[in-house]
Motif scaffolding. Structure first.
Motif, mmCIF file in Angstrom:
data_model
loop_
_atom_site.group_PDB
_atom_site.id
_atom_site.type_symbol
_atom_site.label_atom_id
_atom_site.label_comp_id
_atom_site.label_asym_id
_atom_site.label_seq_id
_atom_site.Cartn_x
_atom_site.Cartn_y
_atom_site.Cartn_z
ATOM 1 N N THR A 59 0.510 -1.317 -0.082
ATOM 2 C CA THR A 59 0.174 -0.094 0.209
ATOM 3 C C THR A 59 0.940 1.536 0.316
ATOM 4 N N TYR A 60 0.095 2.326 0.043
ATOM 5 C CA TYR A 60 1.030 3.852 -0.785
ATOM 6 C C TYR A 60 -0.046 4.649 -0.039
ATOM 7 N N ASP A 62 -1.352 7.728 -1.498
ATOM 8 C CA ASP A 62 -1.958 8.734 -2.399
ATOM 9 C C ASP A 62 -0.502 9.706 -3.029
ATOM 10 N N LYS A 65 1.732 7.356 -5.486
ATOM 11 C CA LYS A 65 1.439 6.195 -5.951
ATOM 12 C C LYS A 65 1.709 6.370 -6.987
#
Length: 116
Positions: A59-60, A62, A65
């Motif tokens: 996961t990153y 926003d 990303k």
């Protein structure tokens, strides 16, 4: 004891790239989710990227990303953060982090400065 040591920070121009490393010891690296955080001056520490161990996806934040990639090398107990297309807003101290039980462990941080 658990040790996390970041390296790879520095000064880079906007649009440039850096690769951060987090060398670890003192725990079974392949068994724990690992995280990268950052803290910019005057701001709270924020989660940048996370990599799980028991399924699931990386996961990153926003804001990173498509530009940052988190990865691990279990053979060398090391985590990486490849940062591309860097922006001035990416300027911060970057920290690696692991949570073992109820305790969270942090490295000393590495400074990333994006400026022309």
């Amino acid at each position: 004891q658990v040790q996390l040591v970041e390296s790879g920070g520095g000064l880079v121009q906007p649009g440039g790239s850096l690769r951060l490393s987090c060398a670890t010891s003192g725990f079974t690296f392949s068994s724990y989710a690992m995280n990268w955080y950052r803290q910019a001056p005057g701001k709270e520490r924020e989660l940048v990227a996370a990599i799980p161990r028991s399924g699931g996806s990386t996961t990153y934040a926003d804001s990173v990303k498509g530009r940052f990639t988190i990865s691990v090398d279990n053979a060398n107990n090391t985590m990486y953060l490849q940062m591309n297309s860097l922006k001035p807003d990416d300027t911060a101290v970057y920290y690696c982090n692991v949570r073992i039980g109820l305790k969270r462990f942090w490295g000393q941080g590495t400074q990333v400065t994006v400026s022309s």
